[in-house]
Design a protein around this motif. Structure first.
Motif, PDB file in Angstrom:
ATOM      1  N   TYR A 270      -4.156 -33.843 -23.381  1.00 13.90           N
ATOM      2  CA  TYR A 270      -4.602 -34.713 -24.472  1.00 13.90           C
ATOM      3  C   TYR A 270      -5.123 -36.030 -23.903  1.00 13.90           C
ATOM      4  CZ  TYR A 270      -4.104 -37.749 -28.635  1.00 13.90           C
ATOM      5  OH  TYR A 270      -4.319 -38.653 -29.651  1.00 13.90           O
ATOM      6  N   TYR A 271      -4.327 -36.622 -23.015  1.00 10.68           N
ATOM      7  CA  TYR A 271      -4.722 -37.893 -22.397  1.00 10.68           C
ATOM      8  C   TYR A 271      -6.042 -37.768 -21.643  1.00 10.68           C
ATOM      9  CZ  TYR A 271      -5.125 -41.227 -18.624  1.00 10.68           C
ATOM     10  OH  TYR A 271      -5.637 -42.130 -17.727  1.00 10.68           O
ATOM     11  N   VAL A 272      -6.198 -36.721 -20.846  1.00  9.34           N
ATOM     12  CA  VAL A 272      -7.395 -36.575 -20.021  1.00  9.34           C
ATOM     13  C   VAL A 272      -8.646 -36.432 -20.898  1.00  9.34           C
ATOM     14  CG1 VAL A 272      -8.569 -35.094 -18.342  1.00  9.34           C
ATOM     15  CG2 VAL A 272      -6.169 -35.665 -18.024  1.00  9.34           C
ATOM     16  N   VAL A 273      -8.558 -35.662 -21.966  1.00  8.64           N
ATOM     17  CA  VAL A 273      -9.707 -35.505 -22.872  1.00  8.64           C
ATOM     18  C   VAL A 273     -10.066 -36.852 -23.502  1.00  8.64           C
ATOM     19  CG1 VAL A 273     -10.472 -34.493 -25.058  1.00  8.64           C
ATOM     20  CG2 VAL A 273      -9.308 -33.066 -23.362  1.00  8.64           C
ATOM     21  N   GLN A 274      -9.062 -37.577 -23.983  1.00  3.45           N
ATOM     22  CA  GLN A 274      -9.336 -38.871 -24.605  1.00  3.45           C
ATOM     23  C   GLN A 274      -9.858 -39.881 -23.581  1.00  3.45           C
ATOM     24  OE1 GLN A 274      -9.227 -39.609 -28.023  1.00  3.45           O
ATOM     25  NE2 GLN A 274      -9.132 -37.363 -27.965  1.00  3.45           N
ATOM     26  N   ASP A 275      -9.345 -39.812 -22.366  1.00  2.00           N
ATOM     27  CA  ASP A 275      -9.798 -40.737 -21.333  1.00  2.00           C
ATOM     28  C   ASP A 275     -11.242 -40.456 -20.927  1.00  2.00           C
ATOM     29  OD1 ASP A 275      -9.080 -42.989 -19.696  1.00  2.00           O
ATOM     30  OD2 ASP A 275      -9.104 -41.656 -17.968  1.00  2.00           O
ATOM     31  N   ALA A 276     -11.628 -39.193 -20.931  1.00  2.00           N
ATOM     32  CA  ALA A 276     -13.020 -38.853 -20.625  1.00  2.00           C
ATOM     33  C   ALA A 276     -13.954 -39.448 -21.674  1.00  2.00           C
ATOM     34  CB  ALA A 276     -13.186 -37.338 -20.552  1.00  2.00           C
ATOM     35  N   LEU A 277     -13.552 -39.392 -22.939  1.00  2.00           N
ATOM     36  CA  LEU A 277     -14.344 -40.012 -24.011  1.00  2.00           C
ATOM     37  C   LEU A 277     -14.397 -41.529 -23.814  1.00  2.00           C
ATOM     38  CD1 LEU A 277     -12.966 -38.049 -27.093  1.00  2.00           C
ATOM     39  CD2 LEU A 277     -15.160 -37.700 -25.958  1.00  2.00           C
ATOM     40  N   TYR A 278     -13.262 -42.098 -23.479  1.00  2.00           N
ATOM     41  CA  TYR A 278     -13.178 -43.543 -23.244  1.00  2.00           C
ATOM     42  C   TYR A 278     -14.117 -43.967 -22.119  1.00  2.00           C
ATOM     43  CZ  TYR A 278     -11.233 -47.939 -21.525  1.00  2.00           C
ATOM     44  OH  TYR A 278     -11.094 -49.228 -21.082  1.00  2.00           O
TER      45      TYR A 278
ATOM     46  N   LEU B 170     -12.570 -36.361 -11.419  1.00  2.06           N
ATOM     47  CA  LEU B 170     -11.179 -35.912 -11.473  1.00  2.06           C
ATOM     48  C   LEU B 170     -10.915 -35.216 -12.803  1.00  2.06           C
ATOM     49  CD1 LEU B 170      -8.355 -35.851 -10.186  1.00  2.06           C
ATOM     50  CD2 LEU B 170      -7.902 -38.041 -11.313  1.00  2.06           C
ATOM     51  N   HIS B 171     -11.388 -35.816 -13.901  1.00  4.10           N
ATOM     52  CA  HIS B 171     -11.202 -35.204 -15.206  1.00  4.10           C
ATOM     53  C   HIS B 171     -11.840 -33.818 -15.254  1.00  4.10           C
ATOM     54  CE1 HIS B 171     -10.549 -39.461 -15.840  1.00  4.10           C
ATOM     55  NE2 HIS B 171     -10.097 -39.243 -17.059  1.00  4.10           N
ATOM     56  N   ASN B 172     -13.059 -33.727 -14.736  1.00  7.73           N
ATOM     57  CA  ASN B 172     -13.767 -32.449 -14.775  1.00  7.73           C
ATOM     58  C   ASN B 172     -13.061 -31.381 -13.939  1.00  7.73           C
ATOM     59  OD1 ASN B 172     -15.762 -33.423 -16.506  1.00  7.73           O
ATOM     60  ND2 ASN B 172     -17.073 -34.098 -14.820  1.00  7.73           N
ATOM     61  N   SER B 173     -12.422 -31.816 -12.853  1.00  3.12           N
ATOM     62  CA  SER B 173     -11.666 -30.845 -12.050  1.00  3.12           C
ATOM     63  C   SER B 173     -10.489 -30.300 -12.851  1.00  3.12           C
ATOM     64  CB  SER B 173     -11.178 -31.489 -10.745  1.00  3.12           C
ATOM     65  OG  SER B 173     -10.126 -32.419 -10.984  1.00  3.12           O
ATOM     66  N   PHE B 174      -9.870 -31.158 -13.670  1.00  2.00           N
ATOM     67  CA  PHE B 174      -8.792 -30.688 -14.536  1.00  2.00           C
ATOM     68  C   PHE B 174      -9.333 -29.713 -15.585  1.00  2.00           C
ATOM     69  CE2 PHE B 174      -6.641 -35.060 -13.804  1.00  2.00           C
ATOM     70  CZ  PHE B 174      -6.023 -34.599 -12.653  1.00  2.00           C
ATOM     71  N   PHE B 175     -10.484 -30.051 -16.167  1.00  5.36           N
ATOM     72  CA  PHE B 175     -11.058 -29.178 -17.195  1.00  5.36           C
ATOM     73  C   PHE B 175     -11.361 -27.789 -16.623  1.00  5.36           C
ATOM     74  CE2 PHE B 175     -12.856 -33.262 -19.261  1.00  5.36           C
ATOM     75  CZ  PHE B 175     -11.658 -33.487 -19.917  1.00  5.36           C
ATOM     76  N   ARG B 176     -11.871 -27.754 -15.395  1.00  7.31           N
ATOM     77  CA  ARG B 176     -12.143 -26.452 -14.771  1.00  7.31           C
ATOM     78  C   ARG B 176     -10.848 -25.678 -14.535  1.00  7.31           C
ATOM     79  NH1 ARG B 176     -15.915 -29.692 -11.976  1.00  7.31           N
ATOM     80  NH2 ARG B 176     -14.481 -29.946 -10.204  1.00  7.31           N
ATOM     81  N   GLU B 177      -9.835 -26.391 -14.077  1.00  5.37           N
ATOM     82  CA  GLU B 177      -8.546 -25.749 -13.806  1.00  5.37           C
ATOM     83  C   GLU B 177      -7.942 -25.186 -15.091  1.00  5.37           C
ATOM     84  OE1 GLU B 177      -4.070 -27.114 -12.373  1.00  5.37           O
ATOM     85  OE2 GLU B 177      -5.788 -28.377 -11.892  1.00  5.37           O
ATOM     86  N   TRP B 178      -8.107 -25.942 -16.192  1.00  4.76           N
ATOM     87  CA  TRP B 178      -7.521 -25.533 -17.473  1.00  4.76           C
ATOM     88  C   TRP B 178      -8.464 -24.667 -18.302  1.00  4.76           C
ATOM     89  CZ3 TRP B 178      -6.481 -31.383 -18.440  1.00  4.76           C
ATOM     90  CH2 TRP B 178      -5.436 -31.810 -17.612  1.00  4.76           C
ATOM     91  N   ASP B 179      -9.677 -24.428 -17.793  1.00  2.00           N
ATOM     92  CA  ASP B 179     -10.685 -23.673 -18.526  1.00  2.00           C
ATOM     93  C   ASP B 179     -11.002 -24.331 -19.871  1.00  2.00           C
ATOM     94  OD1 ASP B 179     -12.551 -21.653 -18.775  1.00  2.00           O
ATOM     95  OD2 ASP B 179     -11.163 -20.274 -19.761  1.00  2.00           O
ATOM     96  N   VAL B 180     -11.108 -25.673 -19.842  1.00  2.00           N
ATOM     97  CA  VAL B 180     -11.446 -26.448 -21.041  1.00  2.00           C
ATOM     98  C   VAL B 180     -12.955 -26.662 -21.078  1.00  2.00           C
ATOM     99  CG1 VAL B 180     -11.237 -28.694 -22.172  1.00  2.00           C
ATOM    100  CG2 VAL B 180      -9.227 -27.614 -21.154  1.00  2.00           C
ATOM    101  N   THR B 181     -13.575 -26.311 -22.187  1.00  2.00           N
ATOM    102  CA  THR B 181     -15.012 -26.537 -22.359  1.00  2.00           C
ATOM    103  C   THR B 181     -15.243 -27.406 -23.584  1.00  2.00           C
ATOM    104  OG1 THR B 181     -15.230 -24.513 -23.682  1.00  2.00           O
ATOM    105  CG2 THR B 181     -15.631 -24.335 -21.303  1.00  2.00           C
ATOM    106  N   GLY B 182     -16.379 -28.137 -23.569  1.00  2.00           N
ATOM    107  CA  GLY B 182     -16.739 -28.960 -24.726  1.00  2.00           C
ATOM    108  C   GLY B 182     -15.910 -30.209 -24.899  1.00  2.00           C
ATOM    109  N   ALA B 183     -15.243 -30.658 -23.826  1.00  2.00           N
ATOM    110  CA  ALA B 183     -14.395 -31.847 -23.950  1.00  2.00           C
ATOM    111  C   ALA B 183     -15.197 -33.075 -24.362  1.00  2.00           C
ATOM    112  CB  ALA B 183     -13.670 -32.112 -22.630  1.00  2.00           C
TER     113      ALA B 183
END
Length: 241
Positions: A37-45, A84-97
């Motif tokens: 949750y934090y990483v997604v919000q921080d990417a927007l920030y 760093l955020h994008n590396s987490f998204f790849r690890e978690w298979d998160v798209t459209g963040a």
């Protein structure tokens, strides 16, 4: 002279460095749901944070050299930190963040920064952005020290994603960026009158509070409230249709 701003917010900063979200990152007890949750919000920030740097770079109060440096800070926020955020998204298979919804405290913080940078004098814009960089460096160092203590005591559960975050913000490269920006604030304060410095302190303090609230938001997994009409709403509001 920027130290004066830090000292004026020392009480808030002392509380933030012990935030339960940050301590749980160090000892490994933070839930991954909260960290995601934090990483997604921080990417927007960071998208809006970078835009604030670009706004200040176009401000007439910025020297040519400082304008170029501000553009470099924008690039660093969008590329280096987001890497760093994008590396987490790849690890978690998160798209459209990047299309996620900004939660209440994210929107509050970014809207405040954008307003100050867009409508207030250059020195005030510098001040409103400083806590994000300085506090992250400061808490990164605090978290690194705690990590070393817990490792020595054998009481920490290592989580690679949390450690990568700590290493980024406690690292020498980020420290250099922060000190460069502090130098820009120092120069602006040297030329500022007391009324401007007072306004800079107000913005600095508010951003310090918003930093704390940003971690509060992640700890609570805050969502926008669902609006529901009260039972009696139709009896008095029929005139407004």
């Amino acid at each position: 002279m920027a130290q004066r701003l830090w000292d004026g917010a020392a009480e808030e900063i002392a509380i933030t460095e012990k935030h339960e979200f940050l301590v749980a990152m160090v000892d490994g007890t933070l839930s991954l749901d909260r960290f995601r949750y934090y990483v997604v919000q921080d990417a927007l920030y960071l998208t809006d944070f970078a835009e604030c740097f670009r706004i200040l770079a176009r401000n007439g109060g910025a020297s040519v050299a400082d304008g170029q440096r501000l553009h470099a800070f924008a690039k660093g926020a969008e590329e280096d930190e987001k890497a760093l955020h994008n590396s987490f998204f790849r690890e978690w298979d998160v798209t459209g963040a990047e299309n996620a919804t900004a939660m209440p405290n994210t929107l509050l913080y970014t809207s405040y920064m954008l307003r100050v940078c867009s409508t207030r004098p250059y020195a005030e814009g510098l001040a409103v952005l400083l806590p994000c960089m300085w506090i992250y460096w400061h808490v990164g160092k605090c978290m690194l020290r705690l990590r070393e203590e817990l490792d020595e005591a054998g009481t920490r559960r290592a989580v690679p994603a949390f450690d990568a975050w700590i290493d980024l913000y406690a690292g020498e490269e980020f420290e250099k960026e922060v000190k460069d920006y502090i130098g820009m604030v120092d120069r602006a304060m040297e030329d500022a009158d007391e009324e401007t410095i007072k306004r800079m302190q107000e913005h600095f303090n508010m951003s310090c509070r918003l930093e704390h609230m940003f971690w509060d938001q992640a700890q609570l997994l805050m969502e926008w409230p669902e609006l529901k009409a009260s039972r009696s709403s139709s009896s008095w509001c029929s005139w407004c249709v």
